[in-house]
Design a protein around this motif. Sequence first.
Motif, mmCIF file in Angstrom:
data_model
loop_
_atom_site.group_PDB
_atom_site.id
_atom_site.type_symbol
_atom_site.label_atom_id
_atom_site.label_comp_id
_atom_site.label_asym_id
_atom_site.label_seq_id
_atom_site.Cartn_x
_atom_site.Cartn_y
_atom_site.Cartn_z
ATOM 1 N N TYR A 1 0.839 -1.196 0.000
ATOM 2 C CA TYR A 1 0.000 0.000 0.000
ATOM 3 C C TYR A 1 0.875 1.248 0.000
ATOM 4 O O TYR A 1 0.980 1.943 0.997
ATOM 5 C CB TYR A 1 -0.921 0.008 1.221
ATOM 6 C CG TYR A 1 -2.024 -1.016 1.150
ATOM 7 C CD1 TYR A 1 -3.170 -0.776 0.408
ATOM 8 C CD2 TYR A 1 -1.918 -2.231 1.806
ATOM 9 C CE1 TYR A 1 -4.187 -1.713 0.331
ATOM 10 C CE2 TYR A 1 -2.930 -3.173 1.738
ATOM 11 C CZ TYR A 1 -4.061 -2.903 1.003
ATOM 12 O OH TYR A 1 -5.053 -3.833 0.927
ATOM 13 N N HIS B 1 1.673 5.004 -0.713
ATOM 14 C CA HIS B 1 0.917 6.236 -0.926
ATOM 15 C C HIS B 1 1.011 6.523 -2.425
ATOM 16 O O HIS B 1 2.068 6.308 -3.037
ATOM 17 C CB HIS B 1 1.540 7.369 -0.108
ATOM 18 C CG HIS B 1 0.730 8.610 -0.118
ATOM 19 N ND1 HIS B 1 0.754 9.488 -1.174
ATOM 20 C CD2 HIS B 1 -0.140 9.113 0.786
ATOM 21 C CE1 HIS B 1 -0.061 10.490 -0.924
ATOM 22 N NE2 HIS B 1 -0.616 10.284 0.266
ATOM 23 N N PRO B 2 -0.071 7.015 -3.055
ATOM 24 C CA PRO B 2 -0.026 7.252 -4.508
ATOM 25 C C PRO B 2 1.158 8.091 -4.977
ATOM 26 O O PRO B 2 1.662 7.888 -6.068
ATOM 27 C CB PRO B 2 -1.358 7.953 -4.788
ATOM 28 C CG PRO B 2 -2.268 7.406 -3.748
ATOM 29 C CD PRO B 2 -1.408 7.249 -2.509
ATOM 30 N N PRO C 1 -1.846 1.986 -7.472
ATOM 31 C CA PRO C 1 -3.126 2.295 -6.837
ATOM 32 C C PRO C 1 -4.363 2.031 -7.689
ATOM 33 O O PRO C 1 -5.427 1.739 -7.155
ATOM 34 C CB PRO C 1 -3.034 3.779 -6.500
ATOM 35 C CG PRO C 1 -1.733 4.273 -6.968
ATOM 36 C CD PRO C 1 -0.997 3.161 -7.627
ATOM 37 N N SER D 1 -9.775 0.051 -7.865
ATOM 38 C CA SER D 1 -8.936 0.601 -6.811
ATOM 39 C C SER D 1 -8.201 -0.524 -6.091
ATOM 40 O O SER D 1 -8.816 -1.520 -5.710
ATOM 41 C CB SER D 1 -9.801 1.366 -5.799
ATOM 42 O OG SER D 1 -9.073 1.643 -4.631
ATOM 43 N N ASP E 1 -6.922 -0.308 -3.097
ATOM 44 C CA ASP E 1 -7.253 -0.280 -1.681
ATOM 45 C C ASP E 1 -8.580 -0.942 -1.345
ATOM 46 O O ASP E 1 -8.726 -1.544 -0.294
ATOM 47 C CB ASP E 1 -7.245 1.158 -1.170
ATOM 48 C CG ASP E 1 -5.873 1.798 -1.297
ATOM 49 O OD1 ASP E 1 -4.880 1.063 -1.477
ATOM 50 O OD2 ASP E 1 -5.787 3.030 -1.215
ATOM 51 N N TYR F 1 -8.522 11.621 -8.476
ATOM 52 C CA TYR F 1 -8.306 10.694 -7.358
ATOM 53 C C TYR F 1 -6.889 10.803 -6.803
ATOM 54 O O TYR F 1 -6.695 10.781 -5.593
ATOM 55 C CB TYR F 1 -8.570 9.248 -7.785
ATOM 56 C CG TYR F 1 -10.031 8.884 -7.942
ATOM 57 C CD1 TYR F 1 -11.042 9.643 -7.368
ATOM 58 C CD2 TYR F 1 -10.400 7.776 -8.686
ATOM 59 C CE1 TYR F 1 -12.375 9.296 -7.515
ATOM 60 C CE2 TYR F 1 -11.725 7.424 -8.835
ATOM 61 C CZ TYR F 1 -12.708 8.196 -8.256
ATOM 62 O OH TYR F 1 -14.028 7.851 -8.399
ATOM 63 N N ASN G 1 -5.739 12.118 -3.034
ATOM 64 C CA ASN G 1 -4.937 11.272 -2.149
ATOM 65 C C ASN G 1 -3.635 11.918 -1.712
ATOM 66 O O ASN G 1 -2.994 11.430 -0.794
ATOM 67 C CB ASN G 1 -4.609 9.942 -2.840
ATOM 68 C CG ASN G 1 -5.714 8.942 -2.678
ATOM 69 O OD1 ASN G 1 -6.295 8.822 -1.607
ATOM 70 N ND2 ASN G 1 -6.006 8.208 -3.732
ATOM 71 N N THR G 2 -3.194 12.965 -2.366
ATOM 72 C CA THR G 2 -1.914 13.574 -2.018
ATOM 73 C C THR G 2 -2.067 14.738 -1.065
ATOM 74 O O THR G 2 -1.084 15.274 -0.588
ATOM 75 C CB THR G 2 -1.149 14.053 -3.274
ATOM 76 O OG1 THR G 2 -1.968 14.991 -3.989
ATOM 77 C CG2 THR G 2 -0.774 12.888 -4.141
#
Length: 197
Positions: free
Chosen positions: A90, A92-93, A151, A170, A172, A191, A195-196
């Motif tokens: 996982y 982070h993007p 992601p 997705s 996640d 998206y 996410n950032t």
Amino acid sequence: MHLVPVNRRAIVYSFPWGESDIEQIVHFDHKSLEHIQPDIKAAVRSDSGPHCICLTSTIDKAFLTILVDGYQETQRFTRSGALLQQKIVYFHPRLAPFKAAVLPAVGNVPEYCKLADKLTDELRQAGLAALCETEDDLDDRFVRQDEIGTPFCVVIDENTVKKGLCQLRSRDTTQTELLEFSDVRITLQYYLKANTN
């Protein structure tokens, strides 16, 4: 000359094999700094002179922490209903090596591959790291993308060719949503930006 710190602290991370420092925080006051620059004493009116805070870490410790933090082993059901033991990263993007993978549902159908290549090029031109993958079964490709931390996956299938619709999956949630082919880039950018923040 050797500086003597006033205070020293460490940020410790609990790795699966034990705890380890990942960052050192060291505080030097003006008395410590006088060793470097003796005339600093004249510039200082009291004990509230200059202070120096030094932070030290290494990129390998940071990267290892990110990998360990993102790695999980889970069980998921495949699209065919089989239970799958899966390893997922996982990321982070912002840190994911690829932001999206474009996957033709069947890798040897020329119409699917042509649209997948077109979308991959469009995503790359928009500054999104994207790849097109055609090898193996679709479930196997989802697993591979989850394992490397991608992601989002975009699935190109018969609906894309006939109706201009594709699926956005997705990592996640493993949920998919139907999108217009022309809206994929904008939706992914939205998206990823959400996410950032």
